[in-house]
Design a protein around this motif. Structure first.
Motif, PDB file in Angstrom:
ATOM      1  N   MET A   1       0.847  -1.179   0.000  1.00 59.59           N
ATOM      2  CA  MET A   1       0.000   0.000   0.000  1.00 59.59           C
ATOM      3  C   MET A   1       0.892   1.241   0.000  1.00 59.59           C
ATOM      4  N   SER A   2       0.573   2.184  -0.826  1.00 68.17           N
ATOM      5  CA  SER A   2       1.342   3.421  -0.870  1.00 68.17           C
ATOM      6  C   SER A   2       0.756   4.441   0.100  1.00 68.17           C
ATOM      7  N   HIS A   3       1.491   5.496   0.335  1.00 70.94           N
ATOM      8  CA  HIS A   3       0.951   6.540   1.203  1.00 70.94           C
ATOM      9  C   HIS A   3      -0.186   7.292   0.522  1.00 70.94           C
ATOM     10  N   VAL A   4      -0.271   7.234  -0.812  1.00 69.38           N
ATOM     11  CA  VAL A   4      -1.407   7.842  -1.521  1.00 69.38           C
ATOM     12  C   VAL A   4      -2.686   7.076  -1.175  1.00 69.38           C
ATOM     13  N   SER A   5      -2.642   5.758  -1.283  1.00 68.88           N
ATOM     14  CA  SER A   5      -3.836   4.976  -0.949  1.00 68.88           C
ATOM     15  C   SER A   5      -4.123   5.029   0.548  1.00 68.88           C
ATOM     16  N   ALA A   6      -3.084   5.088   1.369  1.00 69.59           N
ATOM     17  CA  ALA A   6      -3.294   5.216   2.817  1.00 69.59           C
ATOM     18  C   ALA A   6      -3.987   6.536   3.135  1.00 69.59           C
ATOM     19  N   THR A  17       3.953   6.464   8.967  1.00 70.33           N
ATOM     20  CA  THR A  17       5.019   5.459   8.834  1.00 70.33           C
ATOM     21  C   THR A  17       5.734   5.604   7.495  1.00 70.33           C
ATOM     22  N   GLU A  18       4.974   5.754   6.422  1.00 70.65           N
ATOM     23  CA  GLU A  18       5.582   5.911   5.092  1.00 70.65           C
ATOM     24  C   GLU A  18       6.465   7.160   5.048  1.00 70.65           C
ATOM     25  N   LEU A  19       5.975   8.251   5.602  1.00 74.83           N
ATOM     26  CA  LEU A  19       6.751   9.489   5.596  1.00 74.83           C
ATOM     27  C   LEU A  19       8.013   9.356   6.444  1.00 74.83           C
ATOM     28  N   ARG A  20       7.928   8.619   7.544  1.00 73.28           N
ATOM     29  CA  ARG A  20       9.122   8.392   8.384  1.00 73.28           C
ATOM     30  C   ARG A  20      10.163   7.557   7.649  1.00 73.28           C
TER      31      ARG A  20
END
Length: 65
Positions: A1-6, A17-20
């Protein structure tokens, strides 16, 4: 899952979490939508704030134009 879909799903924890893990907040998905676009479209205001604080560009977001 990407941060866009999240961001679209309202999954704040996953976005953070993705940004970290150094995800680019302005990355576009295959449809050209950024995480900021997805969060704005779904009215996930806390995620919008998180993305802007992480450096997401409102100029790249299609829904801000």
């Amino acid at each position: 899952m990407s941060h866009v879909s999240a961001a679209a799903d309202g999954d704040e924890e996953r976005v953070v979490t993705e940004l970290r893990h150094f995800a680019d907040p302005d990355t576009e998905d295959t449809m050209g939508m950024t995480a900021l676009d997805a969060a704005l479209a779904a009215k996930h205001h806390r995620i919008v704030s998180i993305l802007l604080e992480a450096g997401a560009s409102h100029q790249k977001a299609k829904l801000c134009k």
